[in-house]
Design a protein around this motif. Structure first.
Motif, PDB file in Angstrom:
ATOM      1  N   CYS A 149       8.642  14.264  13.464  1.00  0.00           N
ATOM      2  CA  CYS A 149       7.517  13.328  13.596  1.00  0.00           C
ATOM      3  C   CYS A 149       7.201  12.669  12.261  1.00  0.00           C
ATOM      4  O   CYS A 149       6.967  11.470  12.187  1.00  0.00           O
ATOM      5  N   LEU A 150       7.185  13.479  11.224  1.00  0.00           N
ATOM      6  CA  LEU A 150       6.901  12.970   9.883  1.00  0.00           C
ATOM      7  C   LEU A 150       7.968  11.964   9.459  1.00  0.00           C
ATOM      8  O   LEU A 150       7.665  10.886   8.949  1.00  0.00           O
ATOM      9  N   PHE A 151       9.209  12.306   9.713  1.00  0.00           N
ATOM     10  CA  PHE A 151      10.315  11.431   9.345  1.00  0.00           C
ATOM     11  C   PHE A 151      10.253  10.110  10.111  1.00  0.00           C
ATOM     12  O   PHE A 151      10.408   9.032   9.531  1.00  0.00           O
ATOM     13  N   CYS A 152      10.034  10.166  11.426  1.00  0.00           N
ATOM     14  CA  CYS A 152       9.978   8.944  12.247  1.00  0.00           C
ATOM     15  C   CYS A 152       8.844   8.023  11.812  1.00  0.00           C
ATOM     16  O   CYS A 152       9.023   6.806  11.716  1.00  0.00           O
ATOM     17  N   GLU A 153       7.679   8.588  11.553  1.00  0.00           N
ATOM     18  CA  GLU A 153       6.549   7.776  11.091  1.00  0.00           C
ATOM     19  C   GLU A 153       6.853   7.137   9.741  1.00  0.00           C
ATOM     20  O   GLU A 153       6.530   5.975   9.515  1.00  0.00           O
ATOM     21  N   SER A 154       7.478   7.881   8.846  1.00  0.00           N
ATOM     22  CA  SER A 154       7.759   7.337   7.512  1.00  0.00           C
ATOM     23  C   SER A 154       8.740   6.178   7.591  1.00  0.00           C
ATOM     24  O   SER A 154       8.572   5.167   6.911  1.00  0.00           O
ATOM     25  N   VAL A 155       9.767   6.305   8.423  1.00  0.00           N
ATOM     26  CA  VAL A 155      10.747   5.229   8.576  1.00  0.00           C
ATOM     27  C   VAL A 155      10.086   3.987   9.153  1.00  0.00           C
ATOM     28  O   VAL A 155      10.292   2.864   8.670  1.00  0.00           O
ATOM     29  N   SER A 156       9.257   4.180  10.169  1.00  0.00           N
ATOM     30  CA  SER A 156       8.567   3.051  10.805  1.00  0.00           C
ATOM     31  C   SER A 156       7.667   2.314   9.805  1.00  0.00           C
ATOM     32  O   SER A 156       7.662   1.083   9.745  1.00  0.00           O
TER      33      SER A 156
ATOM     34  N   SER B 280       0.839  -1.199   0.000  1.00  0.00           N
ATOM     35  CA  SER B 280       0.000   0.000   0.000  1.00  0.00           C
ATOM     36  C   SER B 280       0.871   1.245   0.000  1.00  0.00           C
ATOM     37  O   SER B 280       1.916   1.287   0.629  1.00  0.00           O
ATOM     38  N   LYS B 281       0.412   2.255  -0.718  1.00  0.00           N
ATOM     39  CA  LYS B 281       1.125   3.526  -0.768  1.00  0.00           C
ATOM     40  C   LYS B 281       0.467   4.477   0.229  1.00  0.00           C
ATOM     41  O   LYS B 281      -0.732   4.743   0.154  1.00  0.00           O
ATOM     42  N   ILE B 282       1.267   4.965   1.184  1.00  0.00           N
ATOM     43  CA  ILE B 282       0.777   5.850   2.225  1.00  0.00           C
ATOM     44  C   ILE B 282       1.400   7.226   2.032  1.00  0.00           C
ATOM     45  O   ILE B 282       2.609   7.348   1.839  1.00  0.00           O
ATOM     46  N   LEU B 283       0.565   8.259   2.111  1.00  0.00           N
ATOM     47  CA  LEU B 283       1.043   9.632   2.069  1.00  0.00           C
ATOM     48  C   LEU B 283       0.882  10.225   3.458  1.00  0.00           C
ATOM     49  O   LEU B 283      -0.219  10.269   3.997  1.00  0.00           O
ATOM     50  N   LEU B 284       1.991  10.639   4.058  1.00  0.00           N
ATOM     51  CA  LEU B 284       1.966  11.298   5.362  1.00  0.00           C
ATOM     52  C   LEU B 284       1.973  12.802   5.132  1.00  0.00           C
ATOM     53  O   LEU B 284       2.839  13.324   4.427  1.00  0.00           O
ATOM     54  N   ILE B 285       0.994  13.488   5.711  1.00  0.00           N
ATOM     55  CA  ILE B 285       0.893  14.933   5.524  1.00  0.00           C
ATOM     56  C   ILE B 285       1.089  15.643   6.858  1.00  0.00           C
ATOM     57  O   ILE B 285       0.403  15.339   7.836  1.00  0.00           O
ATOM     58  N   ASN B 286       2.031  16.565   6.887  1.00  0.00           N
ATOM     59  CA  ASN B 286       2.205  17.476   8.010  1.00  0.00           C
ATOM     60  C   ASN B 286       1.436  18.731   7.624  1.00  0.00           C
ATOM     61  O   ASN B 286       1.901  19.504   6.777  1.00  0.00           O
ATOM     62  N   PRO B 287       0.237  18.949   8.201  1.00  0.00           N
ATOM     63  CA  PRO B 287      -0.590  20.071   7.748  1.00  0.00           C
ATOM     64  C   PRO B 287      -0.019  21.419   8.180  1.00  0.00           C
ATOM     65  O   PRO B 287       0.777  21.494   9.120  1.00  0.00           O
ATOM     66  N   PRO B 288      -0.450  22.486   7.503  1.00  0.00           N
ATOM     67  CA  PRO B 288      -0.008  23.817   7.919  1.00  0.00           C
ATOM     68  C   PRO B 288      -0.556  24.136   9.305  1.00  0.00           C
ATOM     69  O   PRO B 288      -1.626  23.647   9.676  1.00  0.00           O
ATOM     70  N   ARG B 289       0.158  24.912  10.074  1.00  0.00           N
ATOM     71  CA  ARG B 289      -0.235  25.265  11.432  1.00  0.00           C
ATOM     72  C   ARG B 289      -0.949  26.611  11.453  1.00  0.00           C
ATOM     73  O   ARG B 289      -0.679  27.478  10.631  1.00  0.00           O
ATOM     74  N   ALA B 290      -1.814  26.781  12.448  1.00  0.00           N
ATOM     75  CA  ALA B 290      -2.570  28.018  12.594  1.00  0.00           C
ATOM     76  C   ALA B 290      -1.989  28.935  13.658  1.00  0.00           C
ATOM     77  O   ALA B 290      -2.248  30.129  13.656  1.00  0.00           O
ATOM     78  N   ALA B 291      -1.195  28.394  14.586  1.00  0.00           N
ATOM     79  CA  ALA B 291      -0.683  29.184  15.700  1.00  0.00           C
ATOM     80  C   ALA B 291       0.259  30.276  15.212  1.00  0.00           C
ATOM     81  O   ALA B 291       1.050  30.065  14.304  1.00  0.00           O
ATOM     82  N   ILE B 292       0.184  31.451  15.853  1.00  0.00           N
ATOM     83  CA  ILE B 292       0.999  32.583  15.420  1.00  0.00           C
ATOM     84  C   ILE B 292       2.488  32.288  15.524  1.00  0.00           C
ATOM     85  O   ILE B 292       3.263  32.673  14.666  1.00  0.00           O
ATOM     86  N   GLY B 293       2.889  31.581  16.547  1.00  0.00           N
ATOM     87  CA  GLY B 293       4.304  31.257  16.710  1.00  0.00           C
ATOM     88  C   GLY B 293       4.828  30.390  15.586  1.00  0.00           C
ATOM     89  O   GLY B 293       6.001  30.451  15.231  1.00  0.00           O
ATOM     90  N   ASP B 294       3.960  29.557  15.018  1.00  0.00           N
ATOM     91  CA  ASP B 294       4.367  28.686  13.927  1.00  0.00           C
ATOM     92  C   ASP B 294       4.393  29.415  12.586  1.00  0.00           C
ATOM     93  O   ASP B 294       4.876  28.885  11.603  1.00  0.00           O
ATOM     94  N   ARG B 295       3.830  30.604  12.517  1.00  0.00           N
ATOM     95  CA  ARG B 295       3.786  31.352  11.264  1.00  0.00           C
ATOM     96  C   ARG B 295       4.935  32.350  11.160  1.00  0.00           C
ATOM     97  O   ARG B 295       5.071  33.046  10.167  1.00  0.00           O
ATOM     98  N   LEU B 296       5.755  32.479  12.210  1.00  0.00           N
ATOM     99  CA  LEU B 296       6.877  33.402  12.162  1.00  0.00           C
ATOM    100  C   LEU B 296       7.880  32.951  11.111  1.00  0.00           C
ATOM    101  O   LEU B 296       8.049  31.758  10.886  1.00  0.00           O
TER     102      LEU B 296
END
Length: 112
Positions: free
Chosen positions: A32-39, A3-19
């Motif tokens: 997190c994305l990297f660790c899940e993909s390796v697993s 099976s082909k799985i696409l892992l998506i790290n969605p855009p964040r809404a918090a102001i600190g993450d938009r700096l």
């Protein structure tokens, strides 16, 4: 065939993450994305990552990329519990479910 799985790290809404972030020549995916993909890859899945936060992608762009990559399963991965981030993930799930009804879409909070 795996099976082909696409892992998506969605855009964040918090102001600190938009700096603005210091841009490097090589963009690395979130840990997190990297660790899940390796697993998942270690268990035999074909895994692709889409870091929509790093690329500052709109929901429309995420949909277009998901269609282009044609996965059987999508995991939307959230690492920071936040109501606004949950809203973005919920909207993304709804868009993917309506436009790609045969696609299995899941939202998961990851421990950081």
């Amino acid at each position: 065939m795996s099976s082909k799985i696409l892992l998506i790290n969605p855009p964040r809404a918090a102001i600190g993450d938009r700096l603005p972030q210091v841009q490097t020549q090589t963009q690395l995916p979130s840990s997190c994305l990297f660790c899940e993909s390796v697993s998942l890859a270690d268990t035999g899945f074909v895994v692709e990552m889409l870091d929509a936060e790093c690329e500052a992608m709109s929901l429309f762009t995420i949909l277009r990329e998901t269609r282009r990559r044609a996965p059987q399963v999508v995991w939307i991965l959230g690492s920071v519990p936040c109501d606004k981030d949950d809203d973005i993930a919920t909207m993304l799930m709804a868009i993917l479910n309506v436009t790609m009804p045969r696609l299995s879409v899941t939202y998961r909070h990851l421990q950081t």
